[in-house]
Scaffold this motif. Structure first.
Motif, PDB file in Angstrom:
ATOM      1  N   HIS A  64       0.810  -1.215   0.000  1.00 17.76           N
ATOM      2  CA  HIS A  64       0.000   0.000   0.000  1.00 17.76           C
ATOM      3  C   HIS A  64       0.841   1.261   0.000  1.00 17.76           C
ATOM      4  CE1 HIS A  64      -3.880  -1.845   0.273  1.00 17.76           C
ATOM      5  NE2 HIS A  64      -3.495  -2.607   1.280  1.00 17.76           N
ATOM      6  N   LYS A  68     -10.831   3.878   1.874  1.00 16.23           N
ATOM      7  CA  LYS A  68     -10.997   2.817   0.889  1.00 16.23           C
ATOM      8  C   LYS A  68      -9.891   1.785   0.836  1.00 16.23           C
ATOM      9  CE  LYS A  68     -14.987   3.317  -0.546  1.00 16.23           C
ATOM     10  NZ  LYS A  68     -15.896   2.204  -0.261  1.00 16.23           N
ATOM     11  N   LEU A  69      -8.721   2.048   1.354  1.00 14.16           N
ATOM     12  CA  LEU A  69      -7.658   1.047   1.314  1.00 14.16           C
ATOM     13  C   LEU A  69      -7.488   0.457   2.703  1.00 14.16           C
ATOM     14  CD1 LEU A  69      -5.014   3.029  -0.773  1.00 14.16           C
ATOM     15  CD2 LEU A  69      -6.784   1.491  -1.588  1.00 14.16           C
ATOM     16  N   ASP A 101     -17.064  -0.061  -3.844  1.00 16.26           N
ATOM     17  CA  ASP A 101     -15.742  -0.680  -4.034  1.00 16.26           C
ATOM     18  C   ASP A 101     -15.560  -1.195  -5.455  1.00 16.26           C
ATOM     19  OD1 ASP A 101     -14.532  -0.331  -1.572  1.00 16.26           O
ATOM     20  OD2 ASP A 101     -15.696  -1.973  -0.689  1.00 16.26           O
ATOM     21  N   SER A 102     -16.680  -1.668  -6.038  1.00 17.51           N
ATOM     22  CA  SER A 102     -16.570  -2.291  -7.363  1.00 17.51           C
ATOM     23  C   SER A 102     -16.030  -1.309  -8.405  1.00 17.51           C
ATOM     24  CB  SER A 102     -17.945  -2.804  -7.799  1.00 17.51           C
ATOM     25  OG  SER A 102     -18.896  -1.783  -7.655  1.00 17.51           O
ATOM     26  N   LEU A 128     -13.895   1.122  -7.894  1.00 20.01           N
ATOM     27  CA  LEU A 128     -12.454   1.272  -7.735  1.00 20.01           C
ATOM     28  C   LEU A 128     -11.721   0.025  -8.218  1.00 20.01           C
ATOM     29  CD1 LEU A 128     -12.502   2.929  -4.203  1.00 20.01           C
ATOM     30  CD2 LEU A 128     -12.494   4.024  -6.440  1.00 20.01           C
ATOM     31  N   GLU A 129     -12.341  -1.144  -7.944  1.00 17.30           N
ATOM     32  CA  GLU A 129     -11.702  -2.383  -8.390  1.00 17.30           C
ATOM     33  C   GLU A 129     -11.638  -2.453  -9.905  1.00 17.30           C
ATOM     34  OE1 GLU A 129     -13.816  -5.445  -6.297  1.00 17.30           O
ATOM     35  OE2 GLU A 129     -12.932  -4.688  -4.435  1.00 17.30           O
ATOM     36  N   ALA A 130     -12.729  -2.008 -10.542  1.00 16.02           N
ATOM     37  CA  ALA A 130     -12.752  -2.013 -12.004  1.00 16.02           C
ATOM     38  C   ALA A 130     -11.614  -1.164 -12.553  1.00 16.02           C
ATOM     39  CB  ALA A 130     -14.091  -1.477 -12.494  1.00 16.02           C
ATOM     40  N   LYS A 141      -8.843  -0.532 -11.086  1.00 16.87           N
ATOM     41  CA  LYS A 141      -7.576  -1.187 -10.788  1.00 16.87           C
ATOM     42  C   LYS A 141      -7.276  -2.272 -11.814  1.00 16.87           C
ATOM     43  CE  LYS A 141      -7.032  -0.680  -6.368  1.00 16.87           C
ATOM     44  NZ  LYS A 141      -7.231  -0.957  -4.940  1.00 16.87           N
ATOM     45  N   ILE A 142      -8.338  -2.991 -12.187  1.00 19.42           N
ATOM     46  CA  ILE A 142      -8.165  -4.054 -13.193  1.00 19.42           C
ATOM     47  C   ILE A 142      -7.752  -3.438 -14.530  1.00 19.42           C
ATOM     48  CG2 ILE A 142      -9.413  -5.779 -14.546  1.00 19.42           C
ATOM     49  CD1 ILE A 142     -11.036  -6.246 -11.879  1.00 19.42           C
ATOM     50  N   GLU A 164      -3.039   3.975  -7.755  1.00 22.61           N
ATOM     51  CA  GLU A 164      -3.856   4.659  -6.748  1.00 22.61           C
ATOM     52  C   GLU A 164      -3.971   6.155  -7.015  1.00 22.61           C
ATOM     53  OE1 GLU A 164      -5.599   3.065  -4.859  1.00 22.61           O
ATOM     54  OE2 GLU A 164      -4.631   1.173  -4.361  1.00 22.61           O
ATOM     55  N   ILE A 176      -6.515   6.685  -9.727  1.00 17.68           N
ATOM     56  CA  ILE A 176      -7.872   6.419  -9.237  1.00 17.68           C
ATOM     57  C   ILE A 176      -8.344   7.612  -8.406  1.00 17.68           C
ATOM     58  CG2 ILE A 176      -9.255   4.970  -7.710  1.00 17.68           C
ATOM     59  CD1 ILE A 176      -7.480   2.645  -8.487  1.00 17.68           C
TER      60      ILE A 176
END
Lengths: 310, 293
Positions: free
Chosen positions: A24, B114-115, B181-182, B184-186, B188-189, B194, B197
Motif C-alpha cells: 500500500h 478505501k484502502l 468498491d466495485s 475502484l476495483e474495475a 484497478k483491473i 492509486e 484512481i
C-alpha cells in the motif's frame, strides 16, 4: 491478504505487516503530506503542551522542570483562574446545552418547511456563525450611553432613568456575552442536523404512523432521534468544543481583562499568560486542564447519547 | 419535484394545524432574533453622522448615505499600508490555505476510507480526538513550533496549520466511504494506479464534499488574524489580513459605529456569497458527517 497459506507460514506476523505496508505504499504516499502537517501542528503541540506544563518556561531560557507546581499554583493560589474556571463552566453548562438543543430543534422545525423557504431560513440562521466578527454590532446595541439601543428603549418606556453600562457592569456582562454566543452558535452542528433530517428514511415515519405513533412529538422521540444518532454525536463534539472555548466574543465585547474579571474564561486566562506575560509553562498547564475538561465532557456526552432510543 | 411531493405527503401524517401555526410563530421569533442584528448593521452602515446621535435612536436609516464606507477607506488611506495590501493578504492566505487543505485532506481521506492499510484506525481515531480540542489548547505550543520552523511573520504561519485541520479529513473520509468498491476495483483491473484512481475517479465523485470543505476552510481563514493567534504570528503590518486590520483600526477609537458596521458588512459578504452558491452541496455532504457508532 491474498497470499497463499503455504507462502505465509514461514513469515511471522511482522513480515506480513511489512508486506502489507509495502503493497500500500501509494496509499501511504497520499496520506503522508496531510499527516506530517497534522502531527506538526496538532498532535505534537498537544503532547508538548502537556510536557511543558511541568516546567517553568519563559521562552528565552531553557525550560526548568518544576513538577506539579504549576497545577498547584493554579488551584490554590491563582484566584483569577478559579473565576475563569467558574465562568467557563457557566458558559458550558448554559450555552452548551441550549445551543445544542436549539440546533436540533430548529433544524427539525425547519425541515417541515417547503424547500425554497427552508433554504432562506437556513441561510438566515446560519449567517451569524459564518460572517466573521459581525457580532461587534451587538456592542452598538448594548453601548453604555443613552444612544445605545437597549438603553434608549428602556429609558423611553420608563423602565430606567439612567443608561446602564451594560458592557462594563459585572452583573450584566456575562449574560450579554451568553446571548451573543447563542446567536453565533448555529454553526456546523446545525448544518449537520438539517442534512441528517433531509436524508432520513421517510418510510420509517410512515411505518411508525401505522404502528401507532400519534403526533409529531412521539415521532421525534421514537423515530427521528434514534435514526439521527451519528449526527447528534458529531454535533455534540462541535458544540461542546465551542462552548468551552469562549474567548474572542468576550474579549472584543467587554475588553481584556474584563472589569473585575467578570467575563474572564479559561481561554482568556491562557492568552493572558501565554501571549502577554510569556509564562509558557503556566499557560500550558492551563491548556492541559482545558483539554482534560473538554475530553471528559465529550466522553460523558457521547456515553449519554448512545442511550438515546435504547 | 419528487422532494416537494414527498414532503406534502409526509405533512399529513401526525400533523395538526394549531401546532403547525405555533411552530411557525416560534420560528418567526427566532428568525427575528437572528435577523434583526443584520438589519441593524446594514442600517447603521448607511446612516449619516447626524442620525447616529438622534435620541431616541432610530432603528431604520432615514436618509441612507455611503459616507461610512467613504470614511472607512479614508482611514485606510491614512494608515501605513494601503487597503489593497490587506485585501491581497487576506485573499492570498484564504485561497492558498483553502486549496491546500482541500487537496491534502482529500488525499489523506481516500486511503483511510478505501484502502485497508495498516494503522488507518489509529490515524483516524487521532483525527476524531483532535476534533475535540479547541485550537486554543494548542495555540501556545503551536506558536513555539511555528517559531522553531522559522515561519513567524510569514504567510505560511497562517497557511500551513490550516492545511491540516481535522474537520476536513473527517468529512471527506465519511463521504468517500460511500463510493462503491466495485468501481475502484474495475479501475484497478484496467491498470490505474492509486494516484490515478484518486484524481480521476474519487475526486469527481466527491465534488459536493470538497465544495463544502471550501466553505468551512475559507470561512475560517477569511476571519484569521483577528484572534490572538493571528496577531502573534504576524507582526509586520504589511503581512496582516483585512480582518485584523479592521479590528485594530476600529478598536483604536478613531471612529464610531458607522464605519465599523460598514467594515463588518464588507467582511461578511464573501463567506455568505460562497455559502449561497454551494448550499445544496453542503447539505448533501453534511448528511454523511455522522460518526460511526
Amino acid at each position: 491478504m491474498a497470499a497463499s497459506p503455504a507462502r505465509r507460514k514461514p513469515h511471522g506476523k511482522l513480515a506480513e505487516l511489512a508486506r502489507n505496508v509495502k503493497q500500500h505504499r501509494q496509499g501511504y504516499m497520499l496520506l503522508a503530506p496531510y499527516f506530517i502537517l497534522f502531527f506538526i501542528f496538532t498532535a505534537f503541540p498537544v503532547v508538548m503542551a502537556f510536557g511543558l506544563s511541568f516546567t517553568y518556561y519563559n521562552v528565552l531560557e531553557t525550560p526548568k522542570w518544576i513538577g506539579w507546581e504549576n497545577y498547584a499554583t493554579l488551584f490554590i493560589k491563582d484566584e483569577v483562574f478559579l473565576i475563569a474556571l467558574k465562568n467557563t463552566l457557566l458558559f458550558a453548562l448554559i450555552t452548551g446545552p441550549i445551543s445544542y438543543i436549539a440546533c436540533f430543534l430548529l433544524a427539525w422545525l425547519i425541515n417541515e418547511l417547503s424547500p425554497k423557504i427552508r433554504a432562506v431560513v437556513t441561510l438566515l440562521f446560519y449567517a451569524p456563525s459564518i460572517s466573521g466578527n459581525v457580532y461587534l454590532i451587538w456592542q452598538v446595541g448594548f453601548s453604555g450611553d443613552s444612544f445605545g439601543y437597549v438603553n434608549a428603549f428602556l429609558i423611553k418606556w420608563g423602565f430606567i432613568l439612567e443608561p446602564i453600562q451594560w458592557l462594563q457592569d459585572p452583573r450584566y456582562m456575562l449574560i450579554i456575552i451568553m446571548i451573543v454566543q447563542l446567536w453565533l452558535s448555529l454553526g456546523t452542528a446545525f448544518l449537520a442536523f438539517i442534512a441528517g433530517l433531509q436524508s432520513m428514511d421517510t418510510t420509517l415515519i410512515e411505518a411508525g404512523a401505522i404502528d401507532g405513533v400519534r403526533n409529531r412529538w412521539q415521532e421525534l422521540w421514537y423515530i427521528t432521534l434514534p435514526s439521527m444518532r451519528p449526527q447528534l454525536l458529531f454535533g455534540a463534539v462541535m458544540q461542546i468544543t465551542s462552548s468551552f472555548a469562549v474567548a474572542d466574543v468576550a474579549t472584543s465585547m467587554v475588553g481584556f481583562p474584563s472589569p473585575q474579571y467578570a467575563a474572564h474564561t479559561i481561554v482568556t486566562h491562557l492568552n493572558d499568560f501565554g501571549t502577554i506575560r510569556f509564562e509558557m509553562g503556566y499557560a500550558c498547564a492551563i491548556a492541559t486542564i482545558l483539554f482534560v475538561i473538554m475530553l471528559g465532557s465529550n466522553l460523558v456526552i457521547q456515553w449519554l447519547l448512545r442511550k438515546v432510543g435504547e | 419535484m419528487k422532494l416537494t411531493l414527498r414532503l406534502r405527503r409526509e405533512k399529513k401524517v401526525n400533523r395538526s394545524v394549531p401546532v403547525d401555526l405555533l411552530v411557525f410563530a416560534f420560528l418567526a421569533c427566532v428568525g427575528a432574533f437572528m435577523g434583526v442584528p443584520f438589519v441593524f448593521m446594514v442600517s447603521t452602515a448607511l446612516k449619516p453622522l447626524d442620525e447616529m446621535f438622534l435620541f431616541p435612536p432610530t432603528f431604520i436609516v432615514r436618509t441612507p448615505t455611503l459616507d461610512n464606507f467613504y470614511d472607512l477607506f479614508l482611514i485606510f488611506a491614512n494608515s501605513w499600508v494601503p487597503l489593497s495590501r490587506y485585501l491581497f493578504n487576506t485573499f492570498f492566505v484564504s485561497f492558498l490555505g483553502t486549496a491546500g487543505h482541500v487537496i491534502l485532506a482529500s488525499m489523506a481521506a481516500y486511503p483511510l476510507a478505501k484502502l485497508k492499510i495498516p494503522g488507518r484506525n489509529v490515524l483516524f481515531t487521532l483525527v476524531v480526538l483532535s476534533l475535540m480540542f479547541a485550537s486554543q489548547v494548542t495555540s501556545i505550543p503551536n506558536y513555539l513550533t511555528v517559531s522553531w520552523l522559522g515561519l513567524l511573520n510569514t504567510y505560511w504561519a497562517l497557511i500551513f496549520p490550516a492545511f491540516a485541520t481535522s474537520l476536513g479529513l473527517f468529512l471527506m473520509k465519511q463521504f468517500m466511504e460511500q463510493i462503491p468498491d466495485s468501481l475502484l476495483e474495475a479501475a484497478k483491473i484496467d491498470g490505474a494506479n492509486e494516484y490515478r484512481i484518486f484524481w480521476q475517479i474519487v475526486m469527481p465523485i466527491v465534488r459536493p464534499a470538497w465544495l463544502t470543505l471550501i466553505i468551512f476552510s475559507f470561512k475560517g481563514l477569511w476571519g484569521t488574524g483577528s484572534g490572538s493567534q493571528g496577531a502573534s504570528y504576524i507582526y509586520s503590518e504589511q503581512l496582516k489580513t483585512m480582518d485584523y486590520a479592521f479590528s485594530q483600526i476600529l478598536s483604536g477609537g478613531f471612529v464610531r459605529s458607522g464605519p465599523m458596521a460598514a467594515a463588518a458588512l464588507i467582511m461578511m459578504t464573501v463567506p455568505i456569497a460562497i455559502f449561497i452558491f454551494t448550499q445544496s452541496n453542503v447539505i448533501q455532504t453534511m448528511s454523511t458527517s455522522g460518526m460511526k457508532d
